[in-house]
Design an enzyme around this catalytic site. Structure first.
Site, PDB file in Angstrom:
ATOM      1  N   CYS A  14       0.818  -1.221   0.000  1.00  0.00           N
ATOM      2  CA  CYS A  14       0.000   0.000   0.000  1.00  0.00           C
ATOM      3  C   CYS A  14       0.849   1.268   0.000  1.00  0.00           C
ATOM      4  CB  CYS A  14      -0.895   0.045   1.233  1.00  0.00           C
ATOM      5  SG  CYS A  14      -1.268  -1.543   1.913  1.00  0.00           S
ATOM      6  N   THR A  16       8.766   0.145   4.767  1.00  0.00           N
ATOM      7  CA  THR A  16       8.031  -1.119   4.685  1.00  0.00           C
ATOM      8  C   THR A  16       8.214  -1.776   3.312  1.00  0.00           C
ATOM      9  OG1 THR A  16       6.389  -0.276   6.230  1.00  0.00           O
ATOM     10  CG2 THR A  16       5.708  -2.100   4.834  1.00  0.00           C
ATOM     11  N   GLU A  40      10.594  -4.076   7.638  1.00  0.00           N
ATOM     12  CA  GLU A  40      11.070  -2.710   7.407  1.00  0.00           C
ATOM     13  C   GLU A  40      12.577  -2.706   7.234  1.00  0.00           C
ATOM     14  OE1 GLU A  40       8.378  -3.101   9.524  1.00  0.00           O
ATOM     15  OE2 GLU A  40       7.075  -1.999   8.141  1.00  0.00           O
ATOM     16  N   HIS A  52      -2.508   7.260   3.202  1.00  0.00           N
ATOM     17  CA  HIS A  52      -2.005   6.131   4.000  1.00  0.00           C
ATOM     18  C   HIS A  52      -2.745   5.999   5.334  1.00  0.00           C
ATOM     19  CE1 HIS A  52       0.642   2.789   4.004  1.00  0.00           C
ATOM     20  NE2 HIS A  52       1.158   3.093   5.182  1.00  0.00           N
ATOM     21  N   TYR A  90      -5.451   2.532   7.236  1.00  0.00           N
ATOM     22  CA  TYR A  90      -5.334   1.781   8.490  1.00  0.00           C
ATOM     23  C   TYR A  90      -6.674   1.289   9.030  1.00  0.00           C
ATOM     24  CZ  TYR A  90      -0.330   2.029   9.280  1.00  0.00           C
ATOM     25  OH  TYR A  90       1.015   1.817   9.188  1.00  0.00           O
ATOM     26  N   CYS A 115      -6.702  -2.204   6.687  1.00  0.00           N
ATOM     27  CA  CYS A 115      -5.805  -3.345   6.961  1.00  0.00           C
ATOM     28  C   CYS A 115      -5.892  -3.792   8.419  1.00  0.00           C
ATOM     29  CB  CYS A 115      -4.375  -3.014   6.562  1.00  0.00           C
ATOM     30  SG  CYS A 115      -3.554  -1.772   7.576  1.00  0.00           S
ATOM     31  N   GLU A 148       3.560  -0.639  15.529  1.00  0.00           N
ATOM     32  CA  GLU A 148       3.361  -0.336  14.100  1.00  0.00           C
ATOM     33  C   GLU A 148       2.038   0.397  13.912  1.00  0.00           C
ATOM     34  OE1 GLU A 148       2.692  -0.193  10.034  1.00  0.00           O
ATOM     35  OE2 GLU A 148       1.344  -1.255  11.367  1.00  0.00           O
TER      36      GLU A 148
HETATM   37 FE1  SF4 Z   1      -0.615  -1.485   4.031  1.00  0.00          FE
HETATM   38 FE2  SF4 Z   1      -1.507  -1.465   6.505  1.00  0.00          FE
HETATM   39 FE3  SF4 Z   1       0.936  -2.402   5.989  1.00  0.00          FE
HETATM   40 FE4  SF4 Z   1       0.479   0.218   5.816  1.00  0.00          FE
HETATM   41  S1  SF4 Z   1       0.351  -1.069   7.683  1.00  0.00           S
HETATM   42  S2  SF4 Z   1       1.548  -1.052   4.293  1.00  0.00           S
HETATM   43  S3  SF4 Z   1      -1.628   0.243   5.051  1.00  0.00           S
HETATM   44  S4  SF4 Z   1      -0.997  -3.285   5.313  1.00  0.00           S
HETATM   45 FE    FE Z   2       2.252   0.368   8.165  1.00  0.00          FE
END
Ligand code: SF4
Ligand code: FE
Length: 509
Positions: free
Chosen positions: A102, A189, A256, A291, A295, A298, A442
């Site tokens: 994402c 990430t 990460e 972004h 949240y 996900c 996170e």
């Molecule tokens: Fe995607 Fe959620 Fe990971 Fe961010 S924390 S990269 S929005 S899955």
């Molecule tokens: Fe994240």
């Protein structure tokens, strides 16, 4: 579009310089410590081929009219914004962890929006360059990492005043062919299993920081780029056996890494901002808005998994009907669906930007993420509560398989009939993995820490207008003219927003 296996194979064509635990990693794809992250990202490719999920996982490219993976798509309407968060909840449900792709998706959309606006002001051709790059991303079904956060050194000093200039990625030289850049990006990430890197500035820059007002894309294995992969809580558990790791296939959270750029050459056709410091705020806020809205997708998908696991464990222990268990599970569901409602709201209240791409409602996106920073802790606390102290005191898989201890341990972890002890341990390990590990911080810091969301919420809350509303209702103020009742900064802000809004759906208060 690649499928999961093709994605993994495509990583073999790259030659990344990655360091982990003091060693250079020879083959990323074969390194056991990286398997979960790679498998999770592969799910973003695999599900795009599943007819059941095609509507959510794929989109039609506005550039070519071809079917593409939604992770390479520029949002063309409200429907796309809503499908994006549905896709995120779905992937969270399927993997129980961060699927990483994402960040690049949001980077693509944010750079698309901002390059258009830079060109309008400066007559540059960044947007055309970026569209050409996007064509390549869509054609090759690449996963670009989105590299925003710089190391930042002394936070009280601007980038150009840092003792070590490499704490921020910056331009070292300009030539006819392109730029030479150096610096570092931290906590990125999915960095080591991405095909490309898209960089963006990490903060608003001033005129003296021109060389730090920078956005570009390069192959992940470009000359001069190296990576140091980060550690996570209990990460080496994955080497200890399937039962001990909790989520053996997909791991803990997105892998990460620190990305180091040392005199890296970037050709002009891959440069999307080089010195236009007055657009750094727009790029940062646009990216952060996208972004932060994610949240509520996900993390709610992860909540679905942990709620299901907690319910299953309650059944296995024969306590599923106890009123305090029903109450806790209901609390968890209500909090998860609150976050889901937030993310749907900021998608449905999205708007068309001058570039044609759609953006989410920024105030609501920040509220979504702020809720996540609190509620994830709360529903994971309840998961720990329901699971019991076992989640932090379980014996290892090796002890469960040792003939000396096997029998007594099997007895010790027996539950209700029909729930094999080994399955009970598996589920407890999954809850441990999700509720005790790196997933919590996170949820706090990913997409920006809570203070960053509060700044945005305060800026966009229109509190002056709310005071005037209260005064009018109370009969204190009879002047209801909009221009006069909001403060100067607030008016400038909303004039700017109004300029950008070409559709009816964004609320101005
Ligand atoms: Fe995607 Fe959620 Fe990971 Fe961010 S924390 S990269 S929005 S899955
Ligand atoms: Fe994240």
């Amino acid at each position: 579009m690649m499928n999961g296996k093709e994605y993994i194979d495509s990583l073999r064509d790259l030659d990344l310089e990655v360091y982990f635990l003091g060693q250079r990693i020879k083959s990323l794809v074969d390194e056991p410590m990286f398997q979960p992250h790679i498998h999770t990202a592969a799910m973003t490719y695999e599900l795009a081929h599943d007819p059941e999920y095609q509507e959510i996982m794929t989109a039609t490219s506005h550039l070519t009219g071809e079917r593409i993976n939604r992770f390479t798509h520029i949002h063309q309407g409200i429907d796309d914004l809503v499908k994006k968060v549905r896709m995120m909840r779905l992937l969270g449900q399927k993997t129980g962890t961060c699927f990483q792709r994402c960040v690049g998706l949001d980077g693509l959309n944010a750079v698309y929006v901002t390059t258009y606006d830079i060109d309008q002001k400066h007559g540059t051709n960044y947007h055309e360059r970026f569209r050409n790059y996007l064509l390549e991303v869509q054609k090759n079904d690449w996963m670009p990492s989105g590299a925003m956060t710089d190391a930042r050194g002394d936070r009280s000093l601007r980038p150009s005043k840092q003792q070590h200039p490499d704490t921020y990625v910056h331009i070292k030289e300009r030539s006819e062919d392109g730029l030479i850049v150096s610096g570092m990006k931290a906590h990125i990430t999915g960095a080591i299993n991405s095909h490309e890197i898209i960089t963006m500035p990490t903060r608003t820059m001033g005129e003296e920081d021109r060389d730090f007002a920078l956005s570009f894309a390069i192959p992940a294995d470009a000359k001069g780029v190296s990576y140091v992969f980060s550690r996570q809580t209990n990460d080496t558990r994955r080497l200890d056996g399937v039962l001990d790791s909790g989520n053996p296939k997909y791991g803990i959270v997105g892998g990460e890494a620190i990305i180091i750029f040392k005199d890296v050459f970037v050709p002009w056709e891959r440069v999307f901002m080089a010195g236009e410091y007055e657009f750094t705020n727009e790029l940062v806020e646009t990216f952060a808005g996208y972004h932060r809205s994610n949240y509520g997708g996900c993390k709610v998908g992860l909540a679905d998994v942990v709620i299901g696991g907690s319910n299953w464990i309650a059944e296995a222990h024969g306590i599923e009907r106890a009123s305090h268990i029903v109450d806790k599970l209901t609390e968890m569901i209500a909090m998860a669906e609150t976050c889901w409602s937030c993310t749907l709201a900021c998608s449905y209240e999205g708007y068309r930007t001058p570039s044609g791409a759609y953006h989410i409602h920024p105030l609501l996106a920040n509220v979504t993420k702020l809720n996540i920073t609190r509620m994830v802790y709360e529903w994971m606390r309840l998961a720990q509560d329901i699971a019991g102290g076992k989640i932090i005191t379980l014996p290892s898989e090796k002890d469960l398989e040792n003939p000396e201890t096997m029998e007594i341990l099997t007895e010790c972890f027996a539950g209700k009939e029909g729930f094999p002890p080994r399955d009970i341990i598996k589920m407890l390990r999954l809850i441990e993995n999700m509720s005790v590990g790196a997933g919590l911080p996170e949820a706090m810091h990913g997409a920006g820490s809570p203070a960053a969301q509060k700044i945005m919420i305060a800026r966009r809350s229109g509190v002056d207008r709310k005071m005037e509303l209260a005064k009018t209702v109370a009969g204190i103020n009879q002047d209801t003219s909009f221009e006069r009742i909001i403060g100067k900064d607030e008016k400038e802000h909303w004039d700017e927003v109004k300029k950008k809004i070409q559709e009816k759906s964004v609320q101005i208060c």
